[in-house]
Design a protein around this motif. Structure first.
Motif, mmCIF file in Angstrom:
data_model
loop_
_atom_site.group_PDB
_atom_site.id
_atom_site.type_symbol
_atom_site.label_atom_id
_atom_site.label_comp_id
_atom_site.label_asym_id
_atom_site.label_seq_id
_atom_site.Cartn_x
_atom_site.Cartn_y
_atom_site.Cartn_z
ATOM 1 N N LEU A 1 -6.422 13.674 -8.889
ATOM 2 C CA LEU A 1 -5.301 13.267 -8.043
ATOM 3 C C LEU A 1 -5.682 12.060 -7.174
ATOM 4 N N GLN A 2 -6.936 12.024 -6.747
ATOM 5 C CA GLN A 2 -7.409 10.888 -5.965
ATOM 6 C C GLN A 2 -7.341 9.596 -6.775
ATOM 7 N N ALA A 3 -7.810 9.675 -8.019
ATOM 8 C CA ALA A 3 -7.773 8.494 -8.885
ATOM 9 C C ALA A 3 -6.334 8.079 -9.175
ATOM 10 N N ALA A 4 -5.457 9.056 -9.382
ATOM 11 C CA ALA A 4 -4.047 8.744 -9.642
ATOM 12 C C ALA A 4 -3.406 8.088 -8.431
ATOM 13 N N GLY A 5 -3.689 8.621 -7.238
ATOM 14 C CA GLY A 5 -3.125 8.028 -6.026
ATOM 15 C C GLY A 5 -3.618 6.618 -5.808
ATOM 16 N N ALA A 6 -4.923 6.400 -6.027
ATOM 17 C CA ALA A 6 -5.481 5.057 -5.875
ATOM 18 C C ALA A 6 -4.880 4.092 -6.885
ATOM 19 N N CYS A 7 -4.679 4.560 -8.117
ATOM 20 C CA CYS A 7 -4.116 3.695 -9.147
ATOM 21 C C CYS A 7 -2.705 3.259 -8.770
ATOM 22 N N GLY A 8 -1.902 4.200 -8.280
ATOM 23 C CA GLY A 8 -0.547 3.848 -7.867
ATOM 24 C C GLY A 8 -0.535 2.812 -6.768
ATOM 25 N N ILE A 9 -1.445 2.953 -5.806
ATOM 26 C CA ILE A 9 -1.527 1.984 -4.713
ATOM 27 C C ILE A 9 -2.004 0.628 -5.223
ATOM 28 N N LEU A 10 -3.065 0.619 -6.023
ATOM 29 C CA LEU A 10 -3.669 -0.641 -6.443
ATOM 30 C C LEU A 10 -2.794 -1.417 -7.416
ATOM 31 N N GLU A 11 -1.988 -0.730 -8.200
ATOM 32 C CA GLU A 11 -1.041 -1.463 -9.055
ATOM 33 C C GLU A 11 -0.125 -2.339 -8.217
ATOM 34 N N VAL B 1 0.836 -1.203 0.000
ATOM 35 C CA VAL B 1 0.000 0.000 0.000
ATOM 36 C C VAL B 1 0.870 1.252 0.000
ATOM 37 N N ALA B 2 1.878 1.267 0.854
ATOM 38 C CA ALA B 2 2.721 2.460 0.994
ATOM 39 C C ALA B 2 3.696 2.623 -0.159
ATOM 40 N N GLY B 3 4.171 1.512 -0.695
ATOM 41 C CA GLY B 3 5.208 1.574 -1.726
ATOM 42 C C GLY B 3 6.600 1.533 -1.160
ATOM 43 N N ASP B 4 6.710 1.508 0.169
ATOM 44 C CA ASP B 4 7.997 1.406 0.850
ATOM 45 C C ASP B 4 7.730 0.931 2.271
ATOM 46 N N ALA B 5 8.786 0.779 3.037
ATOM 47 C CA ALA B 5 8.652 0.292 4.408
ATOM 48 C C ALA B 5 8.706 1.412 5.435
ATOM 49 N N ASP B 6 8.624 2.660 4.989
ATOM 50 C CA ASP B 6 8.695 3.792 5.913
ATOM 51 C C ASP B 6 7.384 3.918 6.691
ATOM 52 N N PRO B 7 7.453 4.179 7.996
ATOM 53 C CA PRO B 7 6.238 4.284 8.822
ATOM 54 C C PRO B 7 5.546 5.638 8.671
ATOM 55 N N VAL B 8 5.054 5.917 7.456
ATOM 56 C CA VAL B 8 4.378 7.184 7.159
ATOM 57 C C VAL B 8 2.935 6.875 6.761
ATOM 58 N N ALA B 9 1.979 7.471 7.464
ATOM 59 C CA ALA B 9 0.570 7.225 7.186
ATOM 60 C C ALA B 9 0.189 7.745 5.804
ATOM 61 N N THR B 10 -0.864 7.163 5.234
ATOM 62 C CA THR B 10 -1.300 7.559 3.890
ATOM 63 C C THR B 10 -1.580 9.056 3.806
#
Length: 208
Positions: free
Chosen positions: A99-109, A69-78
């Motif tokens: 921007l919402q759709a773009a952010g969701a797409c990056g996460i869901l990929e 979900v985050a794309g990395d292991a850093d402890p940073v909230a969405t």
């Protein structure tokens, strides 16, 4: 000090290797068919290293999901991620939804296949049912925060009398992993096409 940093970096890389290996196996073989022994072999570590680092298979799957979900292991909230901050600061409602759709797409990929593993196993595993429900609550919290920002930006309010709560429900549905998997995985849409469709659908549903 240098030796300590080297040990810490080695431990970090080993942890990531175990997360990567388990993610691949969970997606390829499913939750039930994947064993800690197989994960250890794929990550080229001892079985005890996996148990010492994560405790059990359920905790390891949670770590795989969080990392995807985050794309990395850093402890940073969405909501503290740069893309979310940019979205919230954007004054134009239509641009926020893009921007919402773009952010969701990056996460869901990254995360949709892992989310499918969790959802599929939740019916038979109470602990994974809890993990799935936790993920739903987290997604709702994020979408509600976005919807509240959208409502404040939309002149005259949202379309058809929607408030922030119902707007969050719509966003969870349109931007959810189930919808993404249906169109991208099953119907072979490209992620880019899904992103455009999602942004357009959000705007048609929520903006006057």
């Amino acid at each position: 000090m240098a030796e300590s940093l080297t040990r810490a970096e080695k431990a970090r890389r080993t942890r990531l290797r175990m997360i990567d290996a388990s993610g691949r196996l969970f997606i390829e073989r499913g939750w039930a068919a994947t064993t800690i022994d197989e994960i250890a072999r794929a990550a080229e570590v001892g079985v005890q290293t996996v148990y010492f680092t994560f405790g059990n298979k359920r905790a390891l799957l949670k770590e795989v999901l969080d990392t995807a979900v985050a794309g990395d292991a850093d402890p940073v909230a969405t909501l503290d991620r740069p893309w979310a901050r940019e979205l919230l600061a954007e004054p134009d409602p239509a641009t926020q939804l893009r921007l919402q759709a773009a952010g969701a797409c990056g996460i869901l990929e990254r995360a949709a296949p892992v989310l499918e593993v969790v959802r599929g196993a939740a019916a038979a595993e109470p602990e994974l049912a809890e993990l799935w429900q936790t993920n739903l609550r987290q997604r709702h919290t994020v979408q509600l925060h976005f919807a509240q920002a959208l409502e404040a930006k939309a002149p005259g309010g949202l379309r058809d009398g929607h408030d922030a709560a119902s707007a969050a429900d719509i966003a969870m549905t349109l931007l959810g992993p189930e919808t993404y998997a249906l169109l991208v995985t099953d119907r072979h849409w490209t992620p880019e096409r899904w992103q455009r469709w999602a942004a357009d659908s959000l705007a048609r549903q929520l903006l006057p």
